[in-house]
Design an enzyme around this catalytic site. Structure first.
Site, PDB file in Angstrom:
ATOM      1  N   CYS A  80      -8.770  -5.901  -5.107  1.00  0.00           N
ATOM      2  CA  CYS A  80      -9.026  -4.751  -5.987  1.00  0.00           C
ATOM      3  C   CYS A  80     -10.236  -5.028  -6.880  1.00  0.00           C
ATOM      4  O   CYS A  80     -11.347  -5.157  -6.373  1.00  0.00           O
ATOM      5  CB  CYS A  80      -7.768  -4.401  -6.781  1.00  0.00           C
ATOM      6  SG  CYS A  80      -7.862  -2.769  -7.545  1.00  0.00           S
ATOM      7  N   HIS A 185      -4.073  -3.443  -2.555  1.00  0.00           N
ATOM      8  CA  HIS A 185      -3.295  -4.569  -3.064  1.00  0.00           C
ATOM      9  C   HIS A 185      -2.363  -5.100  -1.973  1.00  0.00           C
ATOM     10  O   HIS A 185      -1.274  -4.557  -1.798  1.00  0.00           O
ATOM     11  CB  HIS A 185      -2.462  -4.132  -4.268  1.00  0.00           C
ATOM     12  CG  HIS A 185      -3.268  -3.902  -5.508  1.00  0.00           C
ATOM     13  ND1 HIS A 185      -3.575  -4.918  -6.376  1.00  0.00           N
ATOM     14  CD2 HIS A 185      -3.859  -2.800  -6.003  1.00  0.00           C
ATOM     15  CE1 HIS A 185      -4.312  -4.442  -7.371  1.00  0.00           C
ATOM     16  NE2 HIS A 185      -4.498  -3.150  -7.156  1.00  0.00           N
ATOM     17  N   GLU A 187      -0.533  -7.638  -2.072  1.00  0.00           N
ATOM     18  CA  GLU A 187       0.705  -8.137  -2.706  1.00  0.00           C
ATOM     19  C   GLU A 187       1.664  -7.013  -3.044  1.00  0.00           C
ATOM     20  O   GLU A 187       2.810  -7.245  -3.398  1.00  0.00           O
ATOM     21  CB  GLU A 187       0.355  -8.964  -3.952  1.00  0.00           C
ATOM     22  CG  GLU A 187      -0.035  -8.174  -5.201  1.00  0.00           C
ATOM     23  CD  GLU A 187      -1.469  -7.610  -5.178  1.00  0.00           C
ATOM     24  OE1 GLU A 187      -2.129  -7.682  -4.120  1.00  0.00           O
ATOM     25  OE2 GLU A 187      -1.899  -7.094  -6.220  1.00  0.00           O
TER      26      GLU A 187
END
Lengths: 204, 252
Positions: A80, A185, A187
């Protein structure tokens, strides 16, 4: 060892626990020695570009970080804002210089998506043919994005590993030599995102 | 843009509760269990609101939020009791991706800009709780629906957008927990005035309600909780339904 760079703006724990979930220990570091002893570096990020660069500078890790990436060629993953920081510059809240590890610059989504809602918050599909970064991830899989700015590619866009359409196409993943980056993202993108982190970890 | 389906869990005394019209609390269980189940079901995002924090005049419980975040490999949006930039910073460090602000932004609108400048506008979700008042119209309420303001939802949403809010969580107190459907008319009024995403909240009780909020109301996302607590409907079923109606959603 994977080092997650803490520069005051990242969702550090989210990134760390995503690595834990795939059985990888990742350590949060905030100083040059931490970066030097790492085998791989993750630059997370939630925030504004200028603030991010300022923090990295004030923390005294700017030169070391660039050296690890460009001279020592350590694998780095920018996420990001972390992806955007790798670029040459950004126009968010005025002009700021970036790390300059990839050729592009960061500009507002308004430039390509004036008819769309901004920020782009939510799940978008990523078209990729990169067999290393996207190994075991079906082409067109959805990833989670939260951003108002995007990376405008360098002249020949050879660093781009994934494309996403939001108004127009933009580079949502980069892979050039040792440099990996995602505008989304991983994650926070459940199984496909975790797979990309795994691919980064398993990189020789 | 893919429309999101977002379960919301309300926290009170460290447990998840269901409310009706911001009142009549009923305990449901432990938040981390809810988060684990929603994660396993691959939901698009999770909203967690601590409905006691502002009224008890305290900061969010960062450790508890971190416990919840440990279960989430999807976006986590957290609200309740956020009054300072430090609160926001600590929530992000605890694993939150976005923060929901409400009462503090009403008393100090510049708080929206402060968060936006520091963390980016995409990080700031402004929650607008409103009630319809006979012969007056809709008015925004602060302090968990306890304190009436003179703001109308449309004007406040528009102002918040200019101040840097990234999303609006639009919650009808009248509909909340009733499962009678979203307030589509007001939703439409707000979505026609702002360019930022609006998350519809309050009132979802069946599959059609979600389609109405998106198609007729212009919502970018639909949030709900009672329907998951009290019916067999799953987030994936909602998305399958929306997909069958020609709405772009993320199917997993």
């Amino acid at each position: 060892m994977i080092a997650i760079l803490d520069y005051g703006l990242g969702n550090l724990r989210s990134v760390q626990k995503a690595f834990e979930n795939i059985g990888v220990e990742a350590k949060v570091v905030s100083c040059s020695s931490g970066l030097e002893s790492a085998a791989k570096i993750v630059i997370p990020g939630v925030g504004a570009f200028g603030k991010g660069m300022n923090n990295i500078l004030r923390q005294g890790v700017l030169d070391c970080l660039i050296e690890q990436i460009l001279v020592k060629k350590k694998p780095v993953l920018g996420i990001c804002l972390g992806m955007q920081l790798l670029a040459e510059s950004s126009t968010e809240h005025g002009f700021s210089k970036g790390l300059g590890c990839v050729a592009g610059s960061v500009i507002s989504l308004q430039e390509i998506a004036s008819q769309q809602l901004i920020p782009n918050v939510g799940w978008c599909s990523v078209e990729s043919s990169d067999p290393i970064m996207f190994r075991d991830v079906p082409n067109g899989s959805n990833f989670y994005f939260v951003h108002s700015f995007f990376y405008q590619t360098g002249q020949n866009a050879d660093e781009v590993a994934g494309w996403t359409t939001y108004g127009s196409m933009f580079a949502s993943a980069l892979h050039k030599d040792n440099i990996w980056a995602t505008q989304f993202h991983p994650e926070k993108s459940q199984k496909h995102g975790l797979q990309i982190l795994k691919n980064f970890y398993e990189l020789a | 843009m893919k429309k999101r389906v977002i379960p919301t869990i309300l926290l009170r005394n460290f447990g998840v509760v269901k409310t009706i019209k911001f009142d009549t609390y009923r305990p449901l269980g432990v938040a981390t269990n809810f988060a684990r189940v929603y994660n396993a079901r691959g939901v698009d995002e999770l909203v967690v609101l601590d409905i006691d924090a502002t009224q008890e005049n305290r900061s969010p419980d960062f450790e508890y939020i971190q416990d919840i975040a440990e279960e989430c490999f999807m976006p986590l949006t957290v609200g309740g009791g956020i009054r300072t930039i430090e609160d926001v910073q600590r929530l992000i460090q605890s694993g939150a991706d976005k923060v929901v602000i409400n009462t503090e932004a009403i008393s100090r609108p510049s708080f929206i800009s402060e968060i936006s400048q520091e963390f980016g506008s995409q990080c700031v979700v402004l929650s607008i709780d409103y009630r319809h008042i006979d012969s007056v119209g809709c008015r925004v309420f602060s302090h968990g629906g306890k304190v009436k303001t003179d703001l109308t939802p449309e004007v406040w949403a528009h102002q918040a957008e200019r101040l840097g809010a990234g999303e609006i969580l639009l919650n009808s107190i009248d509909q909340e927990g009733t499962m009678k459907g979203y307030d589509v008319d007001l939703l439409k009024q707000v979505t026609s005035k702002v360019k930022i995403p609006v998350i519809a909240a309050g009132g979802a009780g069946n599959l059609q309600h979600f389609g109405q909020a998106i198609v007729d109301g212009g919502a970018a996302a639909v949030s709900c909780s009672s329907i998951f607590h009290y019916t067999e409907v799953t987030p994936q079923e909602i998305k399958n339904y929306l997909h069958s109606q020609g709405i772009d959603v993320r199917l997993i």
